[in-house]
Design a protein around this motif. Structure first.
Motif, PDB file in Angstrom:
ATOM      1  N   ASN A 194     -52.489 -15.735  24.461  1.00 40.94           N
ATOM      2  CA  ASN A 194     -51.242 -15.848  25.104  1.00 40.94           C
ATOM      3  C   ASN A 194     -50.701 -17.367  25.141  1.00 40.94           C
ATOM      4  O   ASN A 194     -51.319 -18.251  25.540  1.00 40.94           O
ATOM      5  CB  ASN A 194     -51.261 -15.344  26.508  1.00 40.94           C
ATOM      6  CG  ASN A 194     -51.659 -14.143  26.882  1.00 40.94           C
ATOM      7  OD1 ASN A 194     -50.999 -13.234  25.880  1.00 40.94           O
ATOM      8  ND2 ASN A 194     -52.293 -13.591  27.523  1.00 40.94           N
ATOM      9  N   ALA A 195     -49.699 -17.731  24.290  1.00 39.79           N
ATOM     10  CA  ALA A 195     -49.210 -19.091  24.066  1.00 39.79           C
ATOM     11  C   ALA A 195     -47.727 -19.001  24.658  1.00 39.79           C
ATOM     12  O   ALA A 195     -47.244 -18.150  25.286  1.00 39.79           O
ATOM     13  CB  ALA A 195     -49.330 -19.394  22.685  1.00 39.79           C
ATOM     14  N   SER A 196     -47.299 -20.085  24.524  1.00 44.13           N
ATOM     15  CA  SER A 196     -45.963 -20.354  24.999  1.00 44.13           C
ATOM     16  C   SER A 196     -44.765 -19.655  23.840  1.00 44.13           C
ATOM     17  O   SER A 196     -45.331 -19.882  22.929  1.00 44.13           O
ATOM     18  CB  SER A 196     -45.400 -22.047  25.299  1.00 44.13           C
ATOM     19  OG  SER A 196     -44.279 -22.173  25.291  1.00 44.13           O
ATOM     20  N   ARG A 197     -43.930 -19.536  24.620  1.00 43.35           N
ATOM     21  CA  ARG A 197     -42.806 -19.046  23.480  1.00 43.35           C
ATOM     22  C   ARG A 197     -42.329 -19.885  22.541  1.00 43.35           C
ATOM     23  O   ARG A 197     -41.789 -19.807  21.508  1.00 43.35           O
ATOM     24  CB  ARG A 197     -41.764 -18.228  24.290  1.00 43.35           C
ATOM     25  CG  ARG A 197     -42.008 -16.879  24.765  1.00 43.35           C
ATOM     26  CD  ARG A 197     -40.997 -16.271  25.514  1.00 43.35           C
ATOM     27  NE  ARG A 197     -41.363 -15.017  26.206  1.00 43.35           N
ATOM     28  CZ  ARG A 197     -40.942 -13.920  26.102  1.00 43.35           C
ATOM     29  NH1 ARG A 197     -39.926 -13.723  25.142  1.00 43.35           N
ATOM     30  NH2 ARG A 197     -41.554 -12.970  26.839  1.00 43.35           N
ATOM     31  N   GLU A 198     -42.467 -21.183  23.060  1.00 40.39           N
ATOM     32  CA  GLU A 198     -41.985 -22.406  22.187  1.00 40.39           C
ATOM     33  C   GLU A 198     -42.744 -22.525  20.879  1.00 40.39           C
ATOM     34  O   GLU A 198     -42.457 -22.878  19.975  1.00 40.39           O
ATOM     35  CB  GLU A 198     -42.264 -23.672  22.759  1.00 40.39           C
ATOM     36  CG  GLU A 198     -41.483 -23.771  24.012  1.00 40.39           C
ATOM     37  CD  GLU A 198     -41.438 -24.859  24.947  1.00 40.39           C
ATOM     38  OE1 GLU A 198     -42.163 -26.102  24.482  1.00 40.39           O
ATOM     39  OE2 GLU A 198     -41.142 -25.139  26.099  1.00 40.39           O
ATOM     40  N   LEU A 199     -43.948 -21.764  20.817  1.00 41.27           N
ATOM     41  CA  LEU A 199     -44.764 -21.571  19.525  1.00 41.27           C
ATOM     42  C   LEU A 199     -44.403 -20.406  18.681  1.00 41.27           C
ATOM     43  O   LEU A 199     -44.920 -20.314  17.469  1.00 41.27           O
ATOM     44  CB  LEU A 199     -46.297 -21.683  19.833  1.00 41.27           C
ATOM     45  CG  LEU A 199     -46.928 -22.882  20.497  1.00 41.27           C
ATOM     46  CD1 LEU A 199     -48.512 -22.644  20.806  1.00 41.27           C
ATOM     47  CD2 LEU A 199     -46.793 -23.986  19.435  1.00 41.27           C
ATOM     48  N   ASP A 200     -43.243 -19.736  19.184  1.00 41.80           N
ATOM     49  CA  ASP A 200     -42.931 -18.500  18.240  1.00 41.80           C
ATOM     50  C   ASP A 200     -42.451 -19.292  16.924  1.00 41.80           C
ATOM     51  O   ASP A 200     -41.918 -20.194  16.957  1.00 41.80           O
ATOM     52  CB  ASP A 200     -41.767 -18.177  18.907  1.00 41.80           C
ATOM     53  CG  ASP A 200     -42.289 -17.023  19.874  1.00 41.80           C
ATOM     54  OD1 ASP A 200     -43.393 -16.830  20.214  1.00 41.80           O
ATOM     55  OD2 ASP A 200     -41.290 -16.208  20.390  1.00 41.80           O
ATOM     56  N   GLY A 201     -43.007 -18.797  15.692  1.00 41.37           N
ATOM     57  CA  GLY A 201     -42.556 -19.124  14.372  1.00 41.37           C
ATOM     58  C   GLY A 201     -43.340 -20.253  14.064  1.00 41.37           C
ATOM     59  O   GLY A 201     -43.199 -21.059  13.000  1.00 41.37           O
ATOM     60  N   ALA A 202     -44.199 -20.730  14.666  1.00 40.41           N
ATOM     61  CA  ALA A 202     -45.138 -22.009  14.245  1.00 40.41           C
ATOM     62  C   ALA A 202     -45.896 -21.490  13.031  1.00 40.41           C
ATOM     63  O   ALA A 202     -46.246 -20.421  12.652  1.00 40.41           O
ATOM     64  CB  ALA A 202     -46.380 -22.502  15.413  1.00 40.41           C
ATOM     65  N   LYS A 203     -46.360 -22.362  12.369  1.00 36.55           N
ATOM     66  CA  LYS A 203     -47.154 -22.324  10.898  1.00 36.55           C
ATOM     67  C   LYS A 203     -48.628 -22.145  11.562  1.00 36.55           C
ATOM     68  O   LYS A 203     -49.210 -22.898  12.275  1.00 36.55           O
ATOM     69  CB  LYS A 203     -47.216 -23.438  10.109  1.00 36.55           C
ATOM     70  CG  LYS A 203     -45.820 -23.756   9.600  1.00 36.55           C
ATOM     71  CD  LYS A 203     -45.432 -24.878   8.642  1.00 36.55           C
ATOM     72  CE  LYS A 203     -44.281 -25.078   8.011  1.00 36.55           C
ATOM     73  NZ  LYS A 203     -44.129 -26.166   7.125  1.00 36.55           N
ATOM     74  N   ILE A 204     -49.211 -21.235  10.793  1.00 29.17           N
ATOM     75  CA  ILE A 204     -50.685 -20.843  11.230  1.00 29.17           C
ATOM     76  C   ILE A 204     -51.406 -20.844   9.950  1.00 29.17           C
ATOM     77  O   ILE A 204     -51.135 -20.314   9.023  1.00 29.17           O
ATOM     78  CB  ILE A 204     -50.901 -19.309  11.864  1.00 29.17           C
ATOM     79  CG1 ILE A 204     -50.079 -19.356  13.053  1.00 29.17           C
ATOM     80  CG2 ILE A 204     -52.373 -19.226  12.269  1.00 29.17           C
ATOM     81  CD1 ILE A 204     -49.864 -18.082  13.771  1.00 29.17           C
ATOM     82  N   TYR A 205     -52.570 -21.800  10.026  1.00 31.38           N
ATOM     83  CA  TYR A 205     -53.292 -21.834   8.795  1.00 31.38           C
ATOM     84  C   TYR A 205     -54.588 -21.414   8.961  1.00 31.38           C
ATOM     85  O   TYR A 205     -55.167 -21.543  10.210  1.00 31.38           O
ATOM     86  CB  TYR A 205     -53.574 -23.669   8.395  1.00 31.38           C
ATOM     87  CG  TYR A 205     -52.178 -24.205   8.384  1.00 31.38           C
ATOM     88  CD1 TYR A 205     -51.623 -24.547   6.880  1.00 31.38           C
ATOM     89  CD2 TYR A 205     -51.455 -24.802   9.173  1.00 31.38           C
ATOM     90  CE1 TYR A 205     -50.438 -24.710   6.453  1.00 31.38           C
ATOM     91  CE2 TYR A 205     -50.356 -25.537   8.821  1.00 31.38           C
ATOM     92  CZ  TYR A 205     -49.709 -25.376   7.555  1.00 31.38           C
ATOM     93  OH  TYR A 205     -48.416 -26.192   7.369  1.00 31.38           O
ATOM     94  N   VAL A 206     -55.543 -21.171   8.101  1.00 31.48           N
ATOM     95  CA  VAL A 206     -56.868 -20.470   8.158  1.00 31.48           C
ATOM     96  C   VAL A 206     -57.726 -21.205   7.505  1.00 31.48           C
ATOM     97  O   VAL A 206     -57.424 -21.721   6.079  1.00 31.48           O
ATOM     98  CB  VAL A 206     -56.734 -18.934   8.044  1.00 31.48           C
ATOM     99  CG1 VAL A 206     -56.390 -18.717   6.463  1.00 31.48           C
ATOM    100  CG2 VAL A 206     -58.138 -18.449   8.286  1.00 31.48           C
TER     101      VAL A 206
END
Length: 69
Positions: free
Chosen positions: A23-35
């Motif tokens: 559960n994160a902040s909605r401010e992180l919607d659309g963030a880049k996620i690297y693996v």
């Protein structure tokens, strides 16, 4: 800017993956996620996305997710 690092480490060789919900902040919607895992060298995750402040992703054993916005 915001950055978050999430790791899944297991010494047990029988554990292959784990489903993780964050559960994160909605401010992180659309963030880049690297693996970073046995198949990816800090490349964009092919399917992980944060929507409505929630991330559900399958993490392989001994892997790292790096989230950046």
């Amino acid at each position: 800017n915001v950055a978050v690092m999430i790791t899944y480490y297991a010494e047990d060789d029988n554990k292959n993956h784990k489903m993780v919900t964050i559960n994160a902040s909605r401010e992180l919607d659309g963030a880049k996620i690297y693996v970073l895992d046995k198949d990816h060298t800090l490349s964009l995750h092919p399917s992980a996305k944060i929507n409505d402040g929630k991330l559900t992703v399958r993490m392989e054993r001994n892997s790292v997710l790096y989230i950046e916005k």
